[in-house]
Design a protein around this motif. Sequence first.
Motif, PDB file in Angstrom:
ATOM      1  N   GLN A   1      -3.315   9.926  38.579  1.00  0.00           N
ATOM      2  CA  GLN A   1      -3.264  11.125  38.369  1.00  0.00           C
ATOM      3  C   GLN A   1      -3.889  11.566  36.508  1.00  0.00           C
ATOM      4  O   GLN A   1      -4.175  12.214  36.493  1.00  0.00           O
ATOM      5  N   ILE A   2      -3.272  10.043  35.969  1.00  0.00           N
ATOM      6  CA  ILE A   2      -4.222  10.104  34.534  1.00  0.00           C
ATOM      7  C   ILE A   2      -5.622  10.550  34.634  1.00  0.00           C
ATOM      8  O   ILE A   2      -6.014  10.791  33.267  1.00  0.00           O
ATOM      9  N   LEU A   3      -6.027   9.423  34.879  1.00  0.00           N
ATOM     10  CA  LEU A   3      -7.517   9.106  35.183  1.00  0.00           C
ATOM     11  C   LEU A   3      -7.854  11.478  34.799  1.00  0.00           C
ATOM     12  O   LEU A   3      -9.235  11.305  34.862  1.00  0.00           O
ATOM     13  N   ILE A   4      -7.430  11.671  35.831  1.00  0.00           N
ATOM     14  CA  ILE A   4      -8.318  12.860  36.568  1.00  0.00           C
ATOM     15  C   ILE A   4      -7.743  13.932  35.844  1.00  0.00           C
ATOM     16  O   ILE A   4      -8.063  14.886  34.995  1.00  0.00           O
ATOM     17  N   ASN A   5      -6.384  13.451  35.005  1.00  0.00           N
ATOM     18  CA  ASN A   5      -6.005  14.125  33.724  1.00  0.00           C
ATOM     19  C   ASN A   5      -6.927  14.275  32.477  1.00  0.00           C
ATOM     20  O   ASN A   5      -7.535  15.276  32.012  1.00  0.00           O
ATOM     21  N   ARG A   6      -7.257  13.080  32.068  1.00  0.00           N
ATOM     22  CA  ARG A   6      -8.157  12.586  31.436  1.00  0.00           C
ATOM     23  C   ARG A   6     -10.021  13.694  31.545  1.00  0.00           C
ATOM     24  O   ARG A   6     -10.443  14.205  30.820  1.00  0.00           O
ATOM     25  N   ARG A   7     -10.003  13.855  33.098  1.00  0.00           N
ATOM     26  CA  ARG A   7     -11.389  15.062  33.021  1.00  0.00           C
ATOM     27  C   ARG A   7     -10.688  16.045  32.996  1.00  0.00           C
ATOM     28  O   ARG A   7     -11.857  16.430  32.770  1.00  0.00           O
ATOM     29  N   LYS A   8      -9.542  16.384  33.725  1.00  0.00           N
ATOM     30  CA  LYS A   8      -9.116  18.139  33.218  1.00  0.00           C
ATOM     31  C   LYS A   8      -9.436  17.747  31.396  1.00  0.00           C
ATOM     32  O   LYS A   8     -10.125  19.343  31.302  1.00  0.00           O
ATOM     33  N   LEU A   9      -9.266  17.698  30.936  1.00  0.00           N
ATOM     34  CA  LEU A   9      -8.751  18.054  29.135  1.00  0.00           C
ATOM     35  C   LEU A   9     -10.217  17.882  28.984  1.00  0.00           C
ATOM     36  O   LEU A   9     -10.911  18.994  27.954  1.00  0.00           O
ATOM     37  N   LYS A  10     -11.356  16.473  28.801  1.00  0.00           N
ATOM     38  CA  LYS A  10     -12.645  16.874  28.921  1.00  0.00           C
ATOM     39  C   LYS A  10     -13.007  17.737  29.455  1.00  0.00           C
ATOM     40  O   LYS A  10     -13.804  18.322  28.537  1.00  0.00           O
ATOM     41  N   LEU A  11     -13.106  18.121  30.795  1.00  0.00           N
ATOM     42  CA  LEU A  11     -13.765  19.663  30.889  1.00  0.00           C
ATOM     43  C   LEU A  11     -13.115  20.673  30.080  1.00  0.00           C
ATOM     44  O   LEU A  11     -14.387  22.050  30.641  1.00  0.00           O
ATOM     45  N   ALA A  12     -12.222  21.175  29.938  1.00  0.00           N
ATOM     46  CA  ALA A  12     -11.398  22.297  29.872  1.00  0.00           C
ATOM     47  C   ALA A  12     -12.457  22.221  27.899  1.00  0.00           C
ATOM     48  O   ALA A  12     -11.998  23.551  28.236  1.00  0.00           O
ATOM     49  N   ASP A  13     -12.717  21.007  27.624  1.00  0.00           N
ATOM     50  CA  ASP A  13     -12.884  21.174  25.736  1.00  0.00           C
ATOM     51  C   ASP A  13     -14.592  21.424  26.297  1.00  0.00           C
ATOM     52  O   ASP A  13     -15.227  22.848  24.923  1.00  0.00           O
ATOM     53  N   GLU A  14     -15.622  21.288  26.865  1.00  0.00           N
ATOM     54  CA  GLU A  14     -16.608  21.969  27.886  1.00  0.00           C
ATOM     55  C   GLU A  14     -16.650  22.821  28.097  1.00  0.00           C
ATOM     56  O   GLU A  14     -17.591  23.327  27.754  1.00  0.00           O
ATOM     57  N   LEU A  15     -15.419  23.188  28.990  1.00  0.00           N
ATOM     58  CA  LEU A  15     -15.815  24.680  29.237  1.00  0.00           C
ATOM     59  C   LEU A  15     -15.191  25.862  27.668  1.00  0.00           C
ATOM     60  O   LEU A  15     -16.065  27.038  27.874  1.00  0.00           O
ATOM     61  N   GLU A  16     -14.734  25.495  27.086  1.00  0.00           N
ATOM     62  CA  GLU A  16     -14.389  26.213  25.489  1.00  0.00           C
ATOM     63  C   GLU A  16     -15.567  26.202  24.849  1.00  0.00           C
ATOM     64  O   GLU A  16     -16.111  27.505  24.544  1.00  0.00           O
ATOM     65  N   LYS A  17     -16.660  25.304  25.200  1.00  0.00           N
ATOM     66  CA  LYS A  17     -17.430  24.778  23.791  1.00  0.00           C
ATOM     67  C   LYS A  17     -18.397  26.062  24.421  1.00  0.00           C
ATOM     68  O   LYS A  17     -19.247  26.406  23.760  1.00  0.00           O
ATOM     69  N   GLU A  18     -18.751  26.026  25.766  1.00  0.00           N
ATOM     70  CA  GLU A  18     -19.455  26.237  26.836  1.00  0.00           C
ATOM     71  C   GLU A  18     -19.588  28.331  26.653  1.00  0.00           C
ATOM     72  O   GLU A  18     -20.527  28.923  26.128  1.00  0.00           O
ATOM     73  N   ILE A  19     -18.218  28.346  26.626  1.00  0.00           N
ATOM     74  CA  ILE A  19     -18.188  30.037  26.478  1.00  0.00           C
ATOM     75  C   ILE A  19     -18.205  30.788  25.479  1.00  0.00           C
ATOM     76  O   ILE A  19     -19.131  32.077  24.828  1.00  0.00           O
ATOM     77  N   ILE A  20     -17.723  30.012  23.991  1.00  0.00           N
ATOM     78  CA  ILE A  20     -18.283  30.552  23.045  1.00  0.00           C
ATOM     79  C   ILE A  20     -19.631  30.405  22.804  1.00  0.00           C
ATOM     80  O   ILE A  20     -20.408  31.197  22.345  1.00  0.00           O
ATOM     81  N   ASP A  21     -20.207  29.451  22.704  1.00  0.00           N
ATOM     82  CA  ASP A  21     -22.276  29.203  23.163  1.00  0.00           C
ATOM     83  C   ASP A  21     -22.426  30.539  23.778  1.00  0.00           C
ATOM     84  O   ASP A  21     -23.883  31.155  23.273  1.00  0.00           O
ATOM     85  N   ASN A  22     -22.309  30.501  24.806  1.00  0.00           N
ATOM     86  CA  ASN A  22     -22.677  32.278  25.942  1.00  0.00           C
ATOM     87  C   ASN A  22     -22.287  33.623  24.807  1.00  0.00           C
ATOM     88  O   ASN A  22     -23.614  33.848  24.955  1.00  0.00           O
TER      89      ASN A  22
END
Length: 294
Positions: free
Chosen positions: A262-283
């Motif tokens: 669960q810790i490792l999955i949560n790390r992936r979620k945090l990384k994905l969340a950062d990527e999504l926010e950057k993607e939304i801003i860039d678009n």
Amino acid sequence: MSRFLKNYKKNLNKIRLSLLSLLALLLVQCDLLVPAESKTPLAKVYDNYLYEEQVLDLMPKQLTGEDSVIFLRNYVKDWATEQLLLHRAKINLSQEKQQEFNRLVEQYKINLYSEAYKSMLIGQRIDTTVSQTAIRDYYQENKENFKLNQNLVRLRYIQIPLDFKNTKELKKNFDRFNLDDQIDIQDQAITYLKFRFNDSTWYNLADVIKDVPLLDEQKIKENQAKLLQLEDSSSVFLVKIKDFKARNELAPVEYVEPTIKQILINRRKLKLADELEKEIIDNAIKNRKFEEFY
């Protein structure tokens, strides 16, 4: 003259009929344009109404009769209390305090919608597969975070009546416990009072002792890898201790595997969340939906 009056009256009646028909048509059209009030009010506080439909949507389906009436009364009372407190608050709290609360409410709404949307996108994109290598690497790097706060034990046991007919053979099979033994033992499971066969899983010792009251920490420490026979006035316990871990020892990797995963999955979620926010801003910048003016 009389003929004229007759024609006049005849025409007048036609006009009246036409006017009545037109009026009826207008009334019907008005009824169609203005929907009838279908909501059933249950209570009113100042200008706010509580409708039956709102409460029915929240009422547990299994409630019937008197229980549903009690639920309804309690809900109406709670709703009225909230509305009255809110009304008093708006009168008595300063404008500055109300503006502060309104900002907090608006921010909470934004956060609620944003997090729900991000969670949906992350759920669509995330890979929840975690390899054993990743789990063991994390365990090795963070061992000190996985010290036990309880005693753990791996064991199997069977509780049988005192007059059980094949105790000797059962003890031999339960001690050896090869594949044939396991099949024979499980075939007789209906005759046991209680049993636990899965000795590859770590159990909280306190929970095991609830099931096997004759067992204690000392007996477990002294009899690892041995077959124990414990008796009380009505039954016999056959217990095979496979392994034991004491409080403050390092937790077995198998025991903490779900936590690490669960810790490792949560790390992936945090990384994905950062990527999504950057993607939304860039678009938004690319499509000129977001501009800065400073």
